[in-house]
Design a protein around this motif. Structure first.
Motif, PDB file in Angstrom:
ATOM      1  N   LEU A 294       3.007   6.882   5.304  1.00 61.91           N
ATOM      2  CA  LEU A 294       4.152   6.214   4.680  1.00 61.91           C
ATOM      3  C   LEU A 294       3.702   5.016   3.841  1.00 61.91           C
ATOM      4  O   LEU A 294       4.251   4.770   2.759  1.00 61.91           O
ATOM      5  CB  LEU A 294       5.169   5.786   5.743  1.00 61.91           C
ATOM      6  N   ASP A 295       2.701   4.287   4.335  1.00 62.49           N
ATOM      7  CA  ASP A 295       2.162   3.170   3.560  1.00 62.49           C
ATOM      8  C   ASP A 295       1.579   3.668   2.238  1.00 62.49           C
ATOM      9  O   ASP A 295       1.785   3.050   1.184  1.00 62.49           O
ATOM     10  CB  ASP A 295       1.088   2.415   4.356  1.00 62.49           C
ATOM     11  N   GLY A 296       0.869   4.793   2.287  1.00 66.02           N
ATOM     12  CA  GLY A 296       0.331   5.384   1.069  1.00 66.02           C
ATOM     13  C   GLY A 296       1.445   5.790   0.112  1.00 66.02           C
ATOM     14  O   GLY A 296       1.342   5.580  -1.105  1.00 66.02           O
ATOM     15  N   CYS A 297       2.512   6.343   0.655  1.00 69.00           N
ATOM     16  CA  CYS A 297       3.658   6.744  -0.177  1.00 69.00           C
ATOM     17  C   CYS A 297       4.290   5.527  -0.849  1.00 69.00           C
ATOM     18  O   CYS A 297       4.652   5.573  -2.029  1.00 69.00           O
ATOM     19  CB  CYS A 297       4.694   7.479   0.663  1.00 69.00           C
ATOM     20  N   LYS A 298       4.435   4.456  -0.095  1.00 70.39           N
ATOM     21  CA  LYS A 298       5.025   3.229  -0.647  1.00 70.39           C
ATOM     22  C   LYS A 298       4.191   2.683  -1.802  1.00 70.39           C
ATOM     23  O   LYS A 298       4.726   2.093  -2.733  1.00 70.39           O
ATOM     24  CB  LYS A 298       5.142   2.153   0.441  1.00 70.39           C
ATOM     25  N   LYS A 299       2.889   2.886  -1.741  1.00 76.44           N
ATOM     26  CA  LYS A 299       1.988   2.414  -2.800  1.00 76.44           C
ATOM     27  C   LYS A 299       1.939   3.383  -3.978  1.00 76.44           C
ATOM     28  O   LYS A 299       1.215   3.162  -4.940  1.00 76.44           O
ATOM     29  CB  LYS A 299       0.579   2.209  -2.240  1.00 76.44           C
ATOM     30  N   GLY A 300       2.659   4.504  -3.868  1.00 76.37           N
ATOM     31  CA  GLY A 300       2.693   5.473  -4.950  1.00 76.37           C
ATOM     32  C   GLY A 300       1.526   6.442  -4.945  1.00 76.37           C
ATOM     33  O   GLY A 300       1.285   7.123  -5.937  1.00 76.37           O
ATOM     34  N   ASN A 301       0.820   6.530  -3.821  1.00 74.79           N
ATOM     35  CA  ASN A 301      -0.317   7.442  -3.709  1.00 74.79           C
ATOM     36  C   ASN A 301       0.191   8.886  -3.709  1.00 74.79           C
ATOM     37  O   ASN A 301       0.898   9.312  -2.800  1.00 74.79           O
ATOM     38  CB  ASN A 301      -1.093   7.133  -2.422  1.00 74.79           C
ATOM     39  N   ARG A 302      -0.154   9.629  -4.739  1.00 73.21           N
ATOM     40  CA  ARG A 302       0.328  11.006  -4.924  1.00 73.21           C
ATOM     41  C   ARG A 302      -0.108  11.923  -3.781  1.00 73.21           C
ATOM     42  O   ARG A 302       0.662  12.774  -3.341  1.00 73.21           O
ATOM     43  CB  ARG A 302      -0.188  11.535  -6.263  1.00 73.21           C
ATOM     44  N   HIS A 303      -1.330  11.760  -3.305  1.00 75.63           N
ATOM     45  CA  HIS A 303      -1.829  12.576  -2.200  1.00 75.63           C
ATOM     46  C   HIS A 303      -0.974  12.349  -0.943  1.00 75.63           C
ATOM     47  O   HIS A 303      -0.622  13.298  -0.247  1.00 75.63           O
ATOM     48  CB  HIS A 303      -3.299  12.275  -1.919  1.00 75.63           C
ATOM     49  N   SER A 304      -0.648  11.104  -0.652  1.00 78.04           N
ATOM     50  CA  SER A 304       0.192  10.784   0.511  1.00 78.04           C
ATOM     51  C   SER A 304       1.585  11.385   0.349  1.00 78.04           C
ATOM     52  O   SER A 304       2.150  11.930   1.293  1.00 78.04           O
ATOM     53  CB  SER A 304       0.307   9.267   0.696  1.00 78.04           C
ATOM     54  N   GLN A 305       2.137  11.286  -0.857  1.00 80.07           N
ATOM     55  CA  GLN A 305       3.463  11.843  -1.117  1.00 80.07           C
ATOM     56  C   GLN A 305       3.464  13.361  -0.938  1.00 80.07           C
ATOM     57  O   GLN A 305       4.381  13.921  -0.322  1.00 80.07           O
ATOM     58  CB  GLN A 305       3.926  11.477  -2.529  1.00 80.07           C
ATOM     59  N   ASP A 306       2.432  14.015  -1.457  1.00 84.41           N
ATOM     60  CA  ASP A 306       2.322  15.466  -1.307  1.00 84.41           C
ATOM     61  C   ASP A 306       2.186  15.860   0.164  1.00 84.41           C
ATOM     62  O   ASP A 306       2.793  16.842   0.614  1.00 84.41           O
ATOM     63  CB  ASP A 306       1.123  16.007  -2.091  1.00 84.41           C
ATOM     64  N   LYS A 307       1.399  15.103   0.910  1.00 80.56           N
ATOM     65  CA  LYS A 307       1.205  15.411   2.327  1.00 80.56           C
ATOM     66  C   LYS A 307       2.504  15.214   3.113  1.00 80.56           C
ATOM     67  O   LYS A 307       2.848  16.041   3.968  1.00 80.56           O
ATOM     68  CB  LYS A 307       0.088  14.544   2.915  1.00 80.56           C
ATOM     69  N   LEU A 308       3.242  14.141   2.820  1.00 80.11           N
ATOM     70  CA  LEU A 308       4.522  13.904   3.495  1.00 80.11           C
ATOM     71  C   LEU A 308       5.493  15.042   3.187  1.00 80.11           C
ATOM     72  O   LEU A 308       6.157  15.570   4.083  1.00 80.11           O
ATOM     73  CB  LEU A 308       5.119  12.567   3.059  1.00 80.11           C
ATOM     74  N   TYR A 309       5.542  15.434   1.920  1.00 82.69           N
ATOM     75  CA  TYR A 309       6.414  16.526   1.488  1.00 82.69           C
ATOM     76  C   TYR A 309       6.061  17.820   2.223  1.00 82.69           C
ATOM     77  O   TYR A 309       6.933  18.476   2.782  1.00 82.69           O
ATOM     78  CB  TYR A 309       6.289  16.714  -0.029  1.00 82.69           C
ATOM     79  N   SER A 310       4.786  18.170   2.241  1.00 85.50           N
ATOM     80  CA  SER A 310       4.391  19.426   2.893  1.00 85.50           C
ATOM     81  C   SER A 310       4.573  19.356   4.406  1.00 85.50           C
ATOM     82  O   SER A 310       4.929  20.351   5.039  1.00 85.50           O
ATOM     83  CB  SER A 310       2.970  19.827   2.517  1.00 85.50           C
ATOM     84  N   GLN A 311       4.359  18.193   4.995  1.00 86.18           N
ATOM     85  CA  GLN A 311       4.515  18.029   6.441  1.00 86.18           C
ATOM     86  C   GLN A 311       5.972  18.237   6.873  1.00 86.18           C
ATOM     87  O   GLN A 311       6.234  18.825   7.912  1.00 86.18           O
ATOM     88  CB  GLN A 311       4.048  16.628   6.863  1.00 86.18           C
ATOM     89  N   TYR A 312       6.917  17.762   6.067  1.00 86.24           N
ATOM     90  CA  TYR A 312       8.325  17.794   6.463  1.00 86.24           C
ATOM     91  C   TYR A 312       9.167  18.772   5.642  1.00 86.24           C
ATOM     92  O   TYR A 312      10.390  18.786   5.758  1.00 86.24           O
ATOM     93  CB  TYR A 312       8.916  16.379   6.386  1.00 86.24           C
ATOM     94  N   TYR A 313       8.507  19.598   4.840  1.00 94.04           N
ATOM     95  CA  TYR A 313       9.226  20.564   3.998  1.00 94.04           C
ATOM     96  C   TYR A 313      10.074  21.529   4.836  1.00 94.04           C
ATOM     97  O   TYR A 313      11.271  21.683   4.597  1.00 94.04           O
ATOM     98  CB  TYR A 313       8.241  21.351   3.124  1.00 94.04           C
ATOM     99  N   SER A 314       9.476  22.184   5.807  1.00 93.23           N
ATOM    100  CA  SER A 314      10.200  23.194   6.597  1.00 93.23           C
ATOM    101  C   SER A 314      11.371  22.585   7.351  1.00 93.23           C
ATOM    102  O   SER A 314      12.470  23.152   7.372  1.00 93.23           O
ATOM    103  CB  SER A 314       9.265  23.890   7.585  1.00 93.23           C
ATOM    104  N   TYR A 315      11.134  21.447   7.952  1.00 93.29           N
ATOM    105  CA  TYR A 315      12.205  20.762   8.694  1.00 93.29           C
ATOM    106  C   TYR A 315      13.354  20.414   7.752  1.00 93.29           C
ATOM    107  O   TYR A 315      14.529  20.683   8.054  1.00 93.29           O
ATOM    108  CB  TYR A 315      11.646  19.503   9.358  1.00 93.29           C
ATOM    109  N   SER A 316      13.035  19.844   6.615  1.00 96.24           N
ATOM    110  CA  SER A 316      14.057  19.447   5.645  1.00 96.24           C
ATOM    111  C   SER A 316      14.768  20.660   5.057  1.00 96.24           C
ATOM    112  O   SER A 316      15.987  20.641   4.873  1.00 96.24           O
ATOM    113  CB  SER A 316      13.422  18.622   4.526  1.00 96.24           C
ATOM    114  N   MET A 317      14.009  21.703   4.774  1.00 97.60           N
ATOM    115  CA  MET A 317      14.613  22.917   4.216  1.00 97.60           C
ATOM    116  C   MET A 317      15.604  23.526   5.195  1.00 97.60           C
ATOM    117  O   MET A 317      16.664  24.010   4.796  1.00 97.60           O
ATOM    118  CB  MET A 317      13.533  23.925   3.828  1.00 97.60           C
ATOM    119  N   SER A 318      15.294  23.493   6.483  1.00101.46           N
ATOM    120  CA  SER A 318      16.227  24.058   7.478  1.00101.46           C
ATOM    121  C   SER A 318      17.557  23.316   7.455  1.00101.46           C
ATOM    122  O   SER A 318      18.611  23.921   7.661  1.00101.46           O
ATOM    123  CB  SER A 318      15.612  24.025   8.882  1.00101.46           C
TER     124      SER A 318
END
Length: 188
Positions: A13-37
């Motif tokens: 989350l700290d990486g996402c707040k700093k705009g780190n694209r890799h962190s954002q992609d990882k957060l998205y992929s980690q919670y994609y299935s849960y969010s999609m449901s």
């Protein structure tokens, strides 16, 4: 994918707040299935669910400062996705206004087929509901909101919320009964 440990999640989350694209992609992929449901239940189809999900993740990434560390990230994410689905409904409700009194009366039949059908099939049946019925059904039955809360969120009356829930249930019962006939015609 396994659930992230708290320390790993906070680092991400700290990486996402700093705009780190890799962190954002990882957060998205980690919670994609849960969010999609969640999004699938509020949408009419997968494409609409993807649109809601992407809007929701944009809100997550731009509002991470509103997440309180120590509280459940999944619960916060769930709330963001639900609110995004409600926003989507509000933006598009002028296209969905329908009056359908053919299902207003409860049929008096209790169709208990939930154990016989998969989660995917249940979601597909919920997606068949018109938007105004689908969103009230999800908020009341699945999320546990009270009619007063639903009325406030959707800017409708409590009576409309109750009516939409009743109609949604009737439509689902009829759809389940049809599903049962089609899938169990050889079983008696």
């Amino acid at each position: 994918m396994h659930t992230l440990e708290q320390a790993e999640l906070h680092k991400l989350l700290d990486g996402c707040k700093k705009g780190n694209r890799h962190s954002q992609d990882k957060l998205y992929s980690q919670y994609y299935s849960y969010s999609m449901s969640i999004c699938l239940r509020y949408s009419k189809d997968r494409n609409e669910a993807i649109e809601i999900l992407n809007d929701g993740f944009f809100k997550v990434l731009t509002n991470l400062d509103k997440y309180t560390r120590g509280l459940s990230f999944k619960a916060w994410l769930r709330k963001v996705m639900i609110n995004t689905a409600i926003d989507y409904y509000r933006r598009n409700e002028k296209h969905w206004q329908t009056v359908d009194i053919s299902f207003a009366k409860d049929e008096g039949q209790s169709v208990d087929l939930i154990d016989a059908i998969s989660e995917k099939e249940i979601i597909a049946l919920i997606q068949l509901l018109p938007a105004s019925y689908r969103i009230v059904f999800n908020l009341f039955v699945i999320e546990g909101y009270k009619h007063e809360e639903i009325a406030e969120k959707l800017n409708i009356s409590v009576g409309t919320s109750k009516s939409n829930l009743s109609i949604a249930r009737s439509k689902l019962k009829r759809t389940l009964a049809t599903w049962r006939k089609e899938n169990y015609k050889d079983h008696g």
